[in-house]
Motif scaffolding. Structure first.
Motif, PDB file in Angstrom:
ATOM      1  N   ILE A  65     -38.403  46.862  70.231  1.00 57.52           N
ATOM      2  CA  ILE A  65     -39.105  46.927  68.915  1.00 57.52           C
ATOM      3  C   ILE A  65     -40.489  47.071  68.790  1.00 57.52           C
ATOM      4  N   TRP A  82     -39.122  50.319  49.671  1.00 57.15           N
ATOM      5  CA  TRP A  82     -38.356  50.518  51.006  1.00 57.15           C
ATOM      6  C   TRP A  82     -39.378  51.056  51.884  1.00 57.15           C
ATOM      7  N   ILE A 168     -29.951  36.593  68.768  1.00 54.55           N
ATOM      8  CA  ILE A 168     -29.582  38.115  68.868  1.00 54.55           C
ATOM      9  C   ILE A 168     -30.678  39.080  68.377  1.00 54.55           C
ATOM     10  N   CYS A 173     -37.527  41.190  63.491  1.00 50.70           N
ATOM     11  CA  CYS A 173     -38.005  41.789  62.301  1.00 50.70           C
ATOM     12  C   CYS A 173     -37.891  41.145  61.262  1.00 50.70           C
ATOM     13  N   MET A 193     -35.693  53.469  62.528  1.00 47.16           N
ATOM     14  CA  MET A 193     -34.275  53.340  62.391  1.00 47.16           C
ATOM     15  C   MET A 193     -33.430  54.468  62.781  1.00 47.16           C
ATOM     16  N   LEU A 197     -30.470  56.573  59.840  1.00 50.27           N
ATOM     17  CA  LEU A 197     -30.793  56.196  58.544  1.00 50.27           C
ATOM     18  C   LEU A 197     -31.854  57.000  57.958  1.00 50.27           C
ATOM     19  N   PRO A 234     -36.472  44.844  55.188  1.00 48.13           N
ATOM     20  CA  PRO A 234     -36.677  44.322  53.799  1.00 48.13           C
ATOM     21  C   PRO A 234     -36.192  42.722  53.771  1.00 48.13           C
ATOM     22  N   LEU A 236     -34.984  39.238  53.316  1.00 46.12           N
ATOM     23  CA  LEU A 236     -33.396  38.832  53.317  1.00 46.12           C
ATOM     24  C   LEU A 236     -33.396  37.660  52.369  1.00 46.12           C
ATOM     25  N   TYR A 245     -26.466  47.112  49.811  1.00 46.21           N
ATOM     26  CA  TYR A 245     -27.416  47.150  50.684  1.00 46.21           C
ATOM     27  C   TYR A 245     -27.897  48.284  51.368  1.00 46.21           C
ATOM     28  N   ILE A 254     -22.470  42.791  53.757  1.00 44.94           N
ATOM     29  CA  ILE A 254     -23.778  42.316  54.452  1.00 44.94           C
ATOM     30  C   ILE A 254     -23.237  42.709  55.975  1.00 44.94           C
ATOM     31  N   ALA A 257     -23.924  46.390  56.348  1.00 47.02           N
ATOM     32  CA  ALA A 257     -25.542  46.622  56.726  1.00 47.02           C
ATOM     33  C   ALA A 257     -25.992  46.762  58.181  1.00 47.02           C
ATOM     34  N   GLN A 264     -34.695  51.040  66.393  1.00 45.47           N
ATOM     35  CA  GLN A 264     -35.150  49.785  66.665  1.00 45.47           C
ATOM     36  C   GLN A 264     -34.035  48.504  66.336  1.00 45.47           C
ATOM     37  N   GLY A 265     -33.105  48.954  65.582  1.00 44.92           N
ATOM     38  CA  GLY A 265     -32.470  47.646  65.405  1.00 44.92           C
ATOM     39  C   GLY A 265     -31.087  47.794  66.101  1.00 44.92           C
ATOM     40  N   TYR A 272     -24.557  41.600  67.819  1.00 49.82           N
ATOM     41  CA  TYR A 272     -23.784  41.158  66.608  1.00 49.82           C
ATOM     42  C   TYR A 272     -22.536  41.561  67.113  1.00 49.82           C
ATOM     43  N   LEU A 283     -22.783  33.296  61.659  1.00 48.82           N
ATOM     44  CA  LEU A 283     -23.990  34.102  60.996  1.00 48.82           C
ATOM     45  C   LEU A 283     -24.119  34.269  59.782  1.00 48.82           C
ATOM     46  N   LEU A 287     -26.121  33.872  56.538  1.00 48.85           N
ATOM     47  CA  LEU A 287     -26.876  35.166  55.673  1.00 48.85           C
ATOM     48  C   LEU A 287     -26.556  34.687  54.393  1.00 48.85           C
TER      49      LEU A 287
HETATM   50  C1  HEC Z   1     -35.995  46.377  64.260  1.00 47.82           C
HETATM   51  C2  HEC Z   1     -36.075  45.811  63.099  1.00 47.82           C
HETATM   52  C3  HEC Z   1     -34.798  45.151  62.626  1.00 47.82           C
HETATM   53  C4  HEC Z   1     -34.026  44.165  63.319  1.00 47.82           C
HETATM   54  C5  HEC Z   1     -34.125  43.759  65.020  1.00 47.82           C
HETATM   55  C6  HEC Z   1     -32.980  43.659  62.365  1.00 47.82           C
HETATM   56  N1  HEC Z   1     -33.041  44.570  61.181  1.00 47.82           N
HETATM   57 FE1  HEC Z   1     -32.134  44.354  59.552  1.00 47.82          FE
HETATM   58  N2  HEC Z   1     -33.246  45.684  58.816  1.00 47.82           N
HETATM   59  C7  HEC Z   1     -34.354  46.369  59.069  1.00 47.82           C
HETATM   60  C8  HEC Z   1     -34.883  47.476  58.523  1.00 47.82           C
HETATM   61  C9  HEC Z   1     -35.692  48.477  58.537  1.00 47.82           C
HETATM   62  C10 HEC Z   1     -33.587  47.577  57.401  1.00 47.82           C
HETATM   63  C11 HEC Z   1     -33.753  48.579  56.140  1.00 47.82           C
HETATM   64  C12 HEC Z   1     -32.834  49.746  56.707  1.00 47.82           C
HETATM   65  C13 HEC Z   1     -32.576  50.714  55.508  1.00 47.82           C
HETATM   66  O1  HEC Z   1     -32.500  50.343  54.441  1.00 47.82           O
HETATM   67  O2  HEC Z   1     -32.094  51.994  55.742  1.00 47.82           O
HETATM   68  C14 HEC Z   1     -32.764  46.276  57.712  1.00 47.82           C
HETATM   69  C15 HEC Z   1     -31.827  45.916  56.699  1.00 47.82           C
HETATM   70  C16 HEC Z   1     -31.030  44.869  56.755  1.00 47.82           C
HETATM   71  C17 HEC Z   1     -30.056  44.318  55.917  1.00 47.82           C
HETATM   72  C18 HEC Z   1     -30.032  44.905  54.462  1.00 47.82           C
HETATM   73  C19 HEC Z   1     -30.877  44.257  53.558  1.00 47.82           C
HETATM   74  C20 HEC Z   1     -30.834  44.845  52.120  1.00 47.82           C
HETATM   75  O3  HEC Z   1     -31.243  44.186  51.195  1.00 47.82           O
HETATM   76  O4  HEC Z   1     -30.451  46.052  51.928  1.00 47.82           O
HETATM   77  C21 HEC Z   1     -29.520  43.247  56.206  1.00 47.82           C
HETATM   78  C22 HEC Z   1     -28.418  42.165  55.651  1.00 47.82           C
HETATM   79  C23 HEC Z   1     -30.080  43.005  57.517  1.00 47.82           C
HETATM   80  N3  HEC Z   1     -30.917  43.966  57.921  1.00 47.82           N
HETATM   81  C24 HEC Z   1     -29.756  42.049  58.486  1.00 47.82           C
HETATM   82  C25 HEC Z   1     -30.149  41.977  59.891  1.00 47.82           C
HETATM   83  C26 HEC Z   1     -29.293  41.268  60.865  1.00 47.82           C
HETATM   84  C27 HEC Z   1     -28.241  40.129  60.683  1.00 47.82           C
HETATM   85  C28 HEC Z   1     -30.257  41.603  62.144  1.00 47.82           C
HETATM   86  C29 HEC Z   1     -29.558  40.962  63.449  1.00 47.82           C
HETATM   87  C30 HEC Z   1     -28.215  41.344  63.815  1.00 47.82           C
HETATM   88  C31 HEC Z   1     -30.939  42.819  61.811  1.00 47.82           C
HETATM   89  N4  HEC Z   1     -30.809  42.913  60.693  1.00 47.82           N
HETATM   90  C32 HEC Z   1     -31.837  42.958  62.822  1.00 47.82           C
HETATM   91  C33 HEC Z   1     -35.115  46.097  60.296  1.00 47.82           C
HETATM   92  C34 HEC Z   1     -34.448  45.145  61.479  1.00 47.82           C
END
Ligand code: HEC
Length: 297
Positions: A65, A82, A168, A173, A193, A197, A234, A236, A245, A254, A257, A264-265, A272, A283, A287
């Motif tokens: 990341i 976004w 985890i 982020c 991403m 995405l 975004p 949370l 989402y 959720i 999503a 990177q995610g 998860y 978890l 959330l």
């Molecule tokens: C590398 C950074 C990163 C990590 C690590 C990460 N996220 Fe995210 N998350 C993002 C990004 C960037 C988006 C938006 C992606 C898109 O819309 O295409 C996102 C979107 C989301 C959303 C949707 C939010 C919305 O308003 O639409 C949720 C829920 C979420 N993440 C939960 C999690 C959870 C739970 C974890 C751990 C398992 C996690 N994320 C790990 C970067 C990250």
């Protein structure tokens, strides 16, 4: 800005003719899910330095990341939208009034109709005072907070879920606090991403014929606006009440999503997926405790 529905009965047919080749111009469209407006006044107030500092923070390379600051052409930091394409709440609200709603504003004029040169808006739809009042209203919308657990059992579940979120790697982020915005769960940085995405990219009307309009996606040293595969983390807060989402609303839950996180995610999404059903429930309880404000002012 194309809307899903229009008041003119011929709109749907016309909308279908927009994508594709028009003379020398190739028109592509992509779908956007409106971002929630909870707590945007607090986001507006986050000092630039806090965003720059979190971008400098080094995470172990095993996490895969590395977020980067979204730099606008004029050097300011983008933090709204976004793609983190807008620097201030005022500009965000005004561009929505102009772009999404088609209003004629003192500092943002509507384009003329190419079929009728010289014809334009008949006058302002909002004057400077009304613009100020609208921005002030949005700025004052309350920030979300965590709901109070119904009982001790729920409190334990939520607490356990918050620990899992951290363990985890979600919090790398989705950082819980940023520059005075407590409970935001975002670093406001851009992350690659992956093609999963990806979409047509930045909000420029005319995008040069390059995959990332000048940026290497995922290269943290690259400057400028977001590439096709980059998205702002975004916030949370308010998550329980803000579905659907992801940037185009493709995730209706959720859980969906989370499992769609790639690039990177990917590591945290895999971690998860490896959780036991009980830990997943914890978890999700955490959330879902991130809820929209209930108090109306
Ligand atoms: C590398 C950074 C990163 C990590 C690590 C990460 N996220 Fe995210 N998350 C993002 C990004 C960037 C988006 C938006 C992606 C898109 O819309 O295409 C996102 C979107 C989301 C959303 C949707 C939010 C919305 O308003 O639409 C949720 C829920 C979420 N993440 C939960 C999690 C959870 C739970 C974890 C751990 C398992 C996690 N994320 C790990 C970067 C990250």
């Amino acid at each position: 800005m194309l809307h899903r529905y229009g008041t003119d009965p011929a709109y749907n047919h016309w909308r279908g003719t927009v994508p594709g080749q028009h003379g020398a111009i190739q028109v592509r469209i992509s779908q956007r899910n409106p971002t929630p407006l909870f707590g945007v006044g607090l986001i507006d107030a986050i000092p630039d330095e806090a965003i720059e500092a979190i971008a400098r923070k080094k995470l172990p390379s095993s996490t895969g990341i590395k977020g980067r600051v979204s730099r606008l052409k004029d050097g300011r930091i983008g933090r709204f939208g976004w793609k983190a394409q807008t620097a201030t709440l005022k500009e965000f609200v005004m561009s929505a009034a102009s772009g999404e709603m088609g209003l004629e504003l003192p500092e943002q004029h509507q384009a003329g109709d190419p079929r009728f040169p010289g014809r334009g808006a008949n006058g302002l739809d909002m004057d400077a005072n009304e613009c100020f009042a609208l921005v002030t209203f949005v700025k004052e919308l309350p920030a979300p907070g965590a709901i109070n657990p119904a009982d001790d059992h729920e409190a334990v579940q939520i607490k356990a879920g918050a620990d899992i979120f951290k363990t985890i790697g979600c919090g790398h982020c989705h950082t819980p606090n940023l520059g005075g915005a407590e409970g935001i769960y975002s670093d406001l940085l851009l992350h690659d991403m992956s093609p999963v995405l990806e979409d047509v990219g930045s909000y420029n009307v005319f995008v040069e014929n390059q995959p990332n309009a000048g940026n290497e996606a995922g290269d943290p040293s690259s400057v400028g606006a977001a590439g096709f595969r980059e998205w702002r983390t975004p916030p949370l807060w308010g998550l329980r009440d803000s579905g659907p989402y992801l940037h185009d609303g493709r995730a209706s839950s959720i859980e969906q999503a989370i499992t769609l996180h790639a690039g990177q995610g990917a590591t945290s999404a895999r971690r998860y997926a490896d959780l036991s059903p009980r830990r997943k429930r914890q978890l999700k309880a955490f959330l879902k405790s991130l809820a929209a404000p209930t108090r109306q002012r």
